[in-house]
Write a protein that holds these residues in place. Sequence first.
Motif, PDB file in Angstrom:
ATOM      1  N   CYS C  19      -0.151 -59.836 153.460  1.00 25.54           N
ATOM      2  CA  CYS C  19      -0.063 -60.233 154.839  1.00 25.54           C
ATOM      3  C   CYS C  19      -1.208 -61.488 154.958  1.00 25.54           C
ATOM      4  O   CYS C  19      -0.886 -62.449 155.564  1.00 25.54           O
ATOM      5  CB  CYS C  19      -0.816 -59.316 155.827  1.00 25.54           C
ATOM      6  N   VAL C  22       0.778 -64.641 153.841  1.00 22.41           N
ATOM      7  CA  VAL C  22       1.656 -65.203 154.590  1.00 22.41           C
ATOM      8  C   VAL C  22       1.104 -65.833 155.974  1.00 22.41           C
ATOM      9  O   VAL C  22       1.353 -67.039 156.200  1.00 22.41           O
ATOM     10  CB  VAL C  22       2.567 -64.017 155.206  1.00 22.41           C
ATOM     11  N   SER C  23      -0.147 -65.104 156.414  1.00 20.70           N
ATOM     12  CA  SER C  23      -0.850 -65.854 157.390  1.00 20.70           C
ATOM     13  C   SER C  23      -1.282 -67.208 157.126  1.00 20.70           C
ATOM     14  O   SER C  23      -1.335 -68.085 157.770  1.00 20.70           O
ATOM     15  CB  SER C  23      -1.943 -64.905 157.773  1.00 20.70           C
ATOM     16  N   ILE C  26       0.934 -69.873 157.151  1.00 17.82           N
ATOM     17  CA  ILE C  26       1.455 -70.211 158.699  1.00 17.82           C
ATOM     18  C   ILE C  26       0.712 -71.135 159.019  1.00 17.82           C
ATOM     19  O   ILE C  26       0.823 -72.179 159.590  1.00 17.82           O
ATOM     20  CB  ILE C  26       1.708 -68.914 159.281  1.00 17.82           C
ATOM     21  N   VAL C  29       0.661 -74.599 157.300  1.00 12.85           N
ATOM     22  CA  VAL C  29       1.771 -75.407 157.917  1.00 12.85           C
ATOM     23  C   VAL C  29       1.413 -75.949 159.215  1.00 12.85           C
ATOM     24  O   VAL C  29       1.766 -77.048 159.437  1.00 12.85           O
ATOM     25  CB  VAL C  29       3.257 -74.500 157.819  1.00 12.85           C
ATOM     26  N   LEU C  30       0.837 -75.090 160.046  1.00  6.11           N
ATOM     27  CA  LEU C  30       0.906 -75.266 161.259  1.00  6.11           C
ATOM     28  C   LEU C  30      -0.134 -76.321 161.640  1.00  6.11           C
ATOM     29  O   LEU C  30       0.066 -77.325 162.173  1.00  6.11           O
ATOM     30  CB  LEU C  30       0.282 -73.889 162.094  1.00  6.11           C
ATOM     31  N   PHE C  33       1.262 -79.675 160.336  1.00  3.47           N
ATOM     32  CA  PHE C  33       2.241 -80.252 161.309  1.00  3.47           C
ATOM     33  C   PHE C  33       1.402 -80.941 162.345  1.00  3.47           C
ATOM     34  O   PHE C  33       1.529 -82.298 162.759  1.00  3.47           O
ATOM     35  CB  PHE C  33       3.279 -79.459 161.736  1.00  3.47           C
ATOM     36  N   ALA C  34       0.268 -80.226 162.839  1.00  3.76           N
ATOM     37  CA  ALA C  34      -0.210 -80.721 164.063  1.00  3.76           C
ATOM     38  C   ALA C  34      -0.913 -82.089 163.656  1.00  3.76           C
ATOM     39  O   ALA C  34      -1.085 -82.890 164.484  1.00  3.76           O
ATOM     40  CB  ALA C  34      -1.145 -79.574 164.497  1.00  3.76           C
ATOM     41  N   VAL C  35      -1.459 -82.209 162.447  1.00  7.79           N
ATOM     42  CA  VAL C  35      -2.237 -83.311 162.260  1.00  7.79           C
ATOM     43  C   VAL C  35      -1.490 -84.231 161.689  1.00  7.79           C
ATOM     44  O   VAL C  35      -1.383 -85.610 162.213  1.00  7.79           O
ATOM     45  CB  VAL C  35      -3.201 -83.035 161.073  1.00  7.79           C
ATOM     46  N   ALA C  55      17.522 -72.035 157.397  1.00 14.13           N
ATOM     47  CA  ALA C  55      15.968 -71.627 157.584  1.00 14.13           C
ATOM     48  C   ALA C  55      15.887 -70.292 158.514  1.00 14.13           C
ATOM     49  O   ALA C  55      15.134 -69.536 157.973  1.00 14.13           O
ATOM     50  CB  ALA C  55      15.492 -72.666 158.108  1.00 14.13           C
ATOM     51  N   TRP C  59      14.131 -66.975 156.993  1.00 14.35           N
ATOM     52  CA  TRP C  59      13.084 -66.199 157.534  1.00 14.35           C
ATOM     53  C   TRP C  59      13.297 -65.028 158.609  1.00 14.35           C
ATOM     54  O   TRP C  59      12.599 -64.388 159.099  1.00 14.35           O
ATOM     55  CB  TRP C  59      11.837 -67.304 158.162  1.00 14.35           C
ATOM     56  N   ILE C  60      14.503 -64.746 158.599  1.00 13.56           N
ATOM     57  CA  ILE C  60      14.874 -63.304 159.205  1.00 13.56           C
ATOM     58  C   ILE C  60      15.070 -62.504 157.980  1.00 13.56           C
ATOM     59  O   ILE C  60      14.245 -60.893 158.158  1.00 13.56           O
ATOM     60  CB  ILE C  60      16.088 -63.457 160.009  1.00 13.56           C
ATOM     61  N   PRO C  63      11.295 -61.464 155.660  1.00 13.93           N
ATOM     62  CA  PRO C  63      10.322 -60.617 156.173  1.00 13.93           C
ATOM     63  C   PRO C  63      10.785 -59.197 156.463  1.00 13.93           C
ATOM     64  O   PRO C  63      10.158 -58.214 156.056  1.00 13.93           O
ATOM     65  CB  PRO C  63       9.907 -61.117 157.501  1.00 13.93           C
TER      66      PRO C  63
ATOM     67  N   TRP D 347      -2.824 -82.965 171.316  1.00 12.72           N
ATOM     68  CA  TRP D 347      -3.698 -82.119 171.104  1.00 12.72           C
ATOM     69  C   TRP D 347      -4.260 -82.008 172.591  1.00 12.72           C
ATOM     70  O   TRP D 347      -5.409 -81.408 172.572  1.00 12.72           O
ATOM     71  CB  TRP D 347      -4.780 -82.562 170.437  1.00 12.72           C
ATOM     72  N   MET D 366       0.489 -58.683 162.308  1.00 12.74           N
ATOM     73  CA  MET D 366       0.355 -58.056 160.654  1.00 12.74           C
ATOM     74  C   MET D 366      -0.447 -57.054 160.848  1.00 12.74           C
ATOM     75  O   MET D 366      -0.174 -56.304 160.082  1.00 12.74           O
ATOM     76  CB  MET D 366      -0.122 -59.418 160.009  1.00 12.74           C
TER      77      MET D 366
END
Lengths: 227, 93, 344, 541
Positions: C19, C22-23, C26, C29-30, C33-35, C55, C59-60, C63, D347, D366
Motif C-alpha cells: 500500500c 501504491v500511495s 499516486i 504522479v499527482l 502532473f500538478a507541477v 488504462a 487500473w480496474i 487492484p 493552484w 488503503m
Amino acid sequence: MAETIQILPGREALAHRHHFATPEQQRETVMAGMWIFLATEIMMFGGLFMAYAVYRLGHPRAFELGSADMNVVLGSINTALLITSSFTMALAAHAAQEGRLRGLAWLLIATIVIGAVFLGIKFSEYYAHFREHRAPGVWYESKPNEPDPGGVEMFFVLYYIMTGLHAIHMLIGIGIMAVLWLMTLAGRFSRVYHSPVVVSTLYWGFVDIVWMFLFALFYLPGLHQGR
Amino acid sequence: MAEPVIRRKTYALVYIAMLALTLATTLLAFLNMGPFNSVVALVIAVIQAALIAGVFMHALYESALVRIILTGSVLWFLILITLTMTDYLTRSH
Amino acid sequence: MSTFTTEYDLFFWIMVVVCGLVSLGIAVVLITFAVRYHRRNDDELPTQIKGNVLAEAIWITTPFILFLGMFAYGAKLYFDVELPPSDALDIYVVAKQWMWETQHPEGEREINELHVPIGRRVKLTMTSQDVIHSFFIPDFRIKQDVLPDRYTTLWFEATTPGKVHLFCAEYCGTKHSGMIGWIYAMEPQAYEAWLEQGAPEGSMASTGEKLFHQFQCATCHHFDGHGPCPDLRGLFGRTVSIASGTSVTGPTTVVADESFIREKILNPRAHVVEGWKDNYMPSFQGQITEDQMIDLIAYIKAMGPPPGGTLSTSSGATPEREASGPVIIGPGVTSINNTVPGER
Amino acid sequence: MIAAPEVRTEPNYLNAKEGVLSWLLTTDHKRIGLLYIASITAFFFIGGFFALMMRLELLTPPSDLVSPETYNKLFTMHGIIMVWFFLIPSIPATLGNFILPMMIGAKDLAFPKLNLASWYIFNLGAAVTLYAIIRGGVDTGWTFYTPLSTTYSTGYVVGAALGIFIAGFSSILTGLNFIATVHTMRCPGLTWFRLPLFIWSMYATSLVLVIATPILAITLTMVGVERIFQVGIFDPALGGDPLLFQHMFWFYSHPAVYVMVLPAMAVESELVAAFSRKPIFGYNAVAFSSLGIAIVGFLVWGHHMFVAGQSVYSALVFSILSYLVAVPSAIKVFNWTATLYKGSVSWDTPMLYAIGFIGLFTIGGMTGLFLAALGLDVHVTDTYFVVAHFHYIMVGGAVMAYLGGIHYWWPKISGRLYPEFLAKLSALTVFLGFNLTFFPQFILGYLGMPRRYAAYPPEFQMLHVLSTAGASILGAGYVLPLIYLTWSWRYGPKAPPNPWRATGLEWQTPSPPPVENFEETPVVNYEAYDYEAMKEKLALG
Ligand code: HEA
Ligand code: HEA
Ligand code: CUA
Ligand SMILES: [Cu+2]
C-alpha cells in the motif's frame, strides 16, 4: 385493461406548482416521490421482519406457542376488513379520477369507518392479552411449565412492536383520509387535480400489505397444533 | 405522462381473490405440514401483497421508474435478510 | 510474543509495503502532473482527453487482483486465530464491569492477571456477566469479544516469557479504560511451580462436583444409568439428538459443548434430548453465577465415560472429536449453540 | 442568521425578500442551503470542541483533566454530532441543496416545502440531542452497542437516540427530494450521460440515504423500547441477541460512511475538472463507480463485526465484499489523477483541497484494506488504527472536499470572492495539522492502544502528545476560513458569474443567482465538462 385519461395542462391553478415545467412532469414527480417514501417504509418494517426471522429461527417452538395465544377469528375478520378498506380506497381513487366527488366522499368515509373498526378490534385483542398477563414490560407472566419461556416472551415483544407500528400507520392513514374528506367537501378535487387521493391510496395499500405479512407470521403459526 | 385508470371490475375481481386467499391461508394453517406451514403462509402473503401493489396501488400500470423503486426496495430487504442469515445459519462455537 | 505475532507482523508489513508503494506512486504522479502541467496563462485550453479504455481496464483489474490476494492471506490468518485446536490447555475467563476473572483447570483464580506457560497452546473459553467486553493481548496480536450469555473462545501459544498488556477492547462503560491487566508468559517449570502454590479450593472440576450436589443435580443425574434422566458421563463433545417436535425448523442434533450444557442448565426445554421428552429438567435460571457455571461445566467435562461403555442417553450417538471449529449438520443447520440467539 | 449584503444591484435570491421570516419560511433551495450551512457549521465547532477536550485529556496517561465518565461522554457526543449533525448532512444538504437544481437547469428541487421541512426536522432532532447532552450526556459511544445502551448505561440514551431518529427523517426527505428531482426535473437536452459527475454521486448518495436510514430509525426505536419497557429485544439476559443489534446498526452505518464520502467524491470530480480544464478522465467509469459504491456498500457491513462473535463464514463473505467495494474507489482515484495529465492545472485554493483529498482519502482507504483483511483486523480492531482510518477518510477526505467545495462555489453562493492568500494558508495548515494529528494514531493502533480509553499506559504518551499538538494546529486551520469567509460575505470583492471559467450550468447564471436560478430555462446540447463546446462562451484557447 387500463384506459388512460390525459391531464389537461393549465386548467386548474391549484394543480400546477410554478417550478414544474408541465403538469405531467409534476404528476410523475409526485408518484416517484411517494413510491420512494414507500421504499423507506419497506425498509423500516423490513428491519422488524428481520428481527422476527432471526428470533423465530432461534426459538421455533416458542413462536408457535406464542402464536397459539392469538385470537385467529378476530385476526381473520380484521384481515378481511383491511382488504375491504383497501378496496374502497381504490374505488375512491377511481371516483376521484372520474371527478365523481360525491362518490369520493362516501368511499372515503367507508374507508375511515372500516379502518376504525379494525383498530377497535385490534385494541380489544391487546386488552385480552393484557388480561392474560401477556404484555411484556408491563405485565407479563410465563405459563407454568412453558418450554423456552424466553422465546415466547420475545414473540410477544415483537408482536406488540410490529402490530403497534402498523396500528400507528393506520391511525395516521385515517387522519390523512379525514383531511382528504374535508378537501373533497370543499371541492378541491377534480378530474384534473386529485393526486393527493391517489397518493393516499398508495399509502393505504402499503399498510394493508404489511398486515398480510403480520397476519401470516403472528396468527397462523400456532394453528396446526390445536388450541 | 398519462395517468392509469383501472376498471372497477378489475378492482372487484382482485378484492374477491384477496378474500379467497385469506380464507385459504387460514384454513391451510390448521393442517400440520411441518416447516411447510410457514412456507405456504408466506407464499400466499406474497401473492396478496403483489395483488394489492399491482392493482390497488397501480404498480402494474405505472412507469418503469415506479417498478424499479418497488423491486429495488424489496431486493434490498432481501439483502438485509440474506447476509444476516449467513451469520445465523453458520454460527458455531 | 506468541506464534501469531510473527505471522501477523509479516503480513502487516507486506501490506504496509504494497500500500505504501501504491500511495507513493499516486502521490508522485499527482504532484508531477500538478507541477508539470501548471497553468501558464489564464486563457489556456489544454487538449481534451476523455479517457482510455486500456488504462481503465488496467487500473480496474490490477487492484482487484491485489485485493484478492489480501483477502486470501487475511482469511488464512483469521482461520488460524479463530479455530482453536483440540489439545489445548483450557482456561476460563469471566468478564464483568470492570474486571477480568480467569480460572485454571487446577482451580487457581486470578483477577486481571493470567499466567500461562510458553510453548503450549492455551484455549480461553470466555463469557461476560454483563455487557460486551473484548479480550485483547496486543503483544500476541489476538482479540475476541466476550459476550453475555454465550461462550466465545480464543487461543494462542506464547513463545517468549514476559509480562505483557491485557486490555479490554470493547467499550463497556465508565471504567472501560481501567479494565486492563497483565499476561505472564512463563517457562513451563515456572508455571508448574506457580500452580503449586495456589489452588486452595481444589480444581475447577472438584468445585464443580460440589456444586453438582449443592444444586441437587445429582438427585436426578445418577451414575447408575437408571436415574430419571440421562447419565452425563461421556457426554461432553458427543453429538446429541434432539427430540422431534420440540423444535420444528431448528437443529435435530447438537454437539454437547460448553454452550449446550449451559443452555441445558438455564433454558432446558429449548432443546430436549431425544428419549426424554416427558421428563422435565427444571431451569436454574437466576440461581447459578457465571463462575459456578464454568465449574459445573468443567466437572461434566471431566466425567469419564460410563464404566460399561454404553450410553443411556443419546440414541446411537458415537463419541465425537472435541467440537473444534464449526460443525455443520444438515443443510444450513449447525450445532445449536449460538445458532440460537439469546437462549436463556 | 446571515444578513444580506446591502449593495446588490441585480435582483437575486439574497435580496429578493428581506427579513428573518423571509428566510425562515423560504422554499428556495438556495436559501435552505444557507440555513443548513449555518446549522452544520455550528455543529462542526461544537463537535470540534469536544474533540479538543479529548485531545487535551489524552496529553497525559492518567485521566486527570476530566474523569473517565466525562471522557466517555465526550467521545460519544463528538461521534454523534460529527456523524449525524455535521458530516452526513454536510455536503448534500448545503452544497447539494444549493447547486444540484442549478446544475440540472431546474428552478428548484421537486418538493421545495419538504426541503424546508427537512431543515426544521434536522434542527428539531439536533435540539433534542443537545437537550440530552445538556441534561447529562450519553456515554455509549456513537454506536449504541447493546446491552450497554439498553440496560447498563446511566446516560440519556433515549433522548440522544430520539434526536438521531428525528434527524434521520430529514436525511430521508433530502434523499427522496434529490432522487425525484434528478429523475424528473432535468432541463431539456440534459440526458443522464451529460450530467455532471456531481449529480451522479449525489444521486447515489440519495439512494443510500433513502434505503439505509429507515433501518437506523427502527433499530434506535427498538433500543428505546427495550430501554423504556425493559423487554429483551437485544439483551441476552432477557432473551435477545446483541449481535442482531450490531447487524442492524451496521446495515445502516456502513452505507452511511459512503453517504459521507460519496458527496465528497461528487465535489472532487467538479474541482478536478474545473481546475484542470478538462473533462474527467473516464466519465462513464467514474459515474458508474458511484452507483457501484452505493450498491456494493450495502453488502459489507459485517466487517465491523469480525471479532464480535459472528460466524466465521459470514466474516469471510463480508471480507471479500469489502474488497469488492474498494475497487470503485480505486477507479475514481486513478481517474482523477489521470485527469490532471496534460491539463491546465491551476493552484487555486479549491484545487489544493482537491489534491489533499486524493492523498488523504487514498491513505484512509488503503488502511481500510488492512481492516478488511480478516486476520489483520483481529489485532487492530477497536484500536487507534481504526480511529486513524476513519478520520483520514472523514476529516482528511470528506471535510477537505467540503471546504474545497465551499471555496469553489463561494463566489456563486455569496457573490463575493474570498481572500486567496488566507485561503491557501488555511488549506496548508489544515493539511499539515491533520497529518500530525492522525498519522501517529496509526502507530498507536498498531502498538495496541485501544480506542475509547480515558487513561492509557505511559509508553503511548509520546504519540498522543504529537496528536494533540496536531489537533491544535488543525483547529486553527478550521477557524481561519470561518473568519475570512464571514468577512468576505460583506466586504469581499464582487464576483463575476463564472470566476473559474467552469462549464457547469450553475456558472451560466449571475452570482448570486436570481430567485428561480435562470432567466430562461437552459437547453443543453453538450456533455459535461465539454470545454471544446463552451470555448467561445468561456473565451478560452
Ligand atoms: C467516510 C467514511 C468511510 C469510508 C469511505 C470508509 C471506507 C472503507 N472502510 Fe472504513 N470505517 C469508517 C469510515 C469509513 N470507511 C468508520 C467511521 C469506521 C469505524 C466505525 C466505528 O467502529 O466507530 C470504519 C471502520 C472500518 C472497518 C472496521 C474496523 C474495525 O472496527 O475493526 C473496516 C474493516 O473492514 C473498514 C474498511 C473500509 C474499507 C475497505 C473501505 C473502502 O471503501 C476504502 C476504499 C478506498 C481505497 C482502497 C483507496 C483508493 C484506492 C486505491 C488508490 C487503489 C489502489 C490501492 C491498492 C492496489 C492497494 N472500515
Ligand atoms: C465527521 C466526523 C468527524 C470529525 C470531523 C472528527 C474530527 C476530529 N476528531 Fe473524531 N471521531 C469521529 C468522527 C469525527 N471526528 C467519530 C465517529 C469517532 C468515534 C466516536 C466513538 O468512539 O464513539 C471519533 C473519535 C475520535 C477520537 C477517539 C476517541 C477515543 O476513541 O477515545 C479522537 C481522538 O483523538 C478524535 C479526534 C478528532 C479530532 C482531533 C478532530 C479534529 O478534526 C477536529 C478539529 C476541529 C476543531 C479543533 C474545532 C475548532 C474549534 C475551536 C478551536 C473552538 C471551539 C470553541 C467553541 C465550541 C466555542 N475523534
Ligand atoms: Cu470491558 Cu471494555
Ligand atoms: Cu464499514
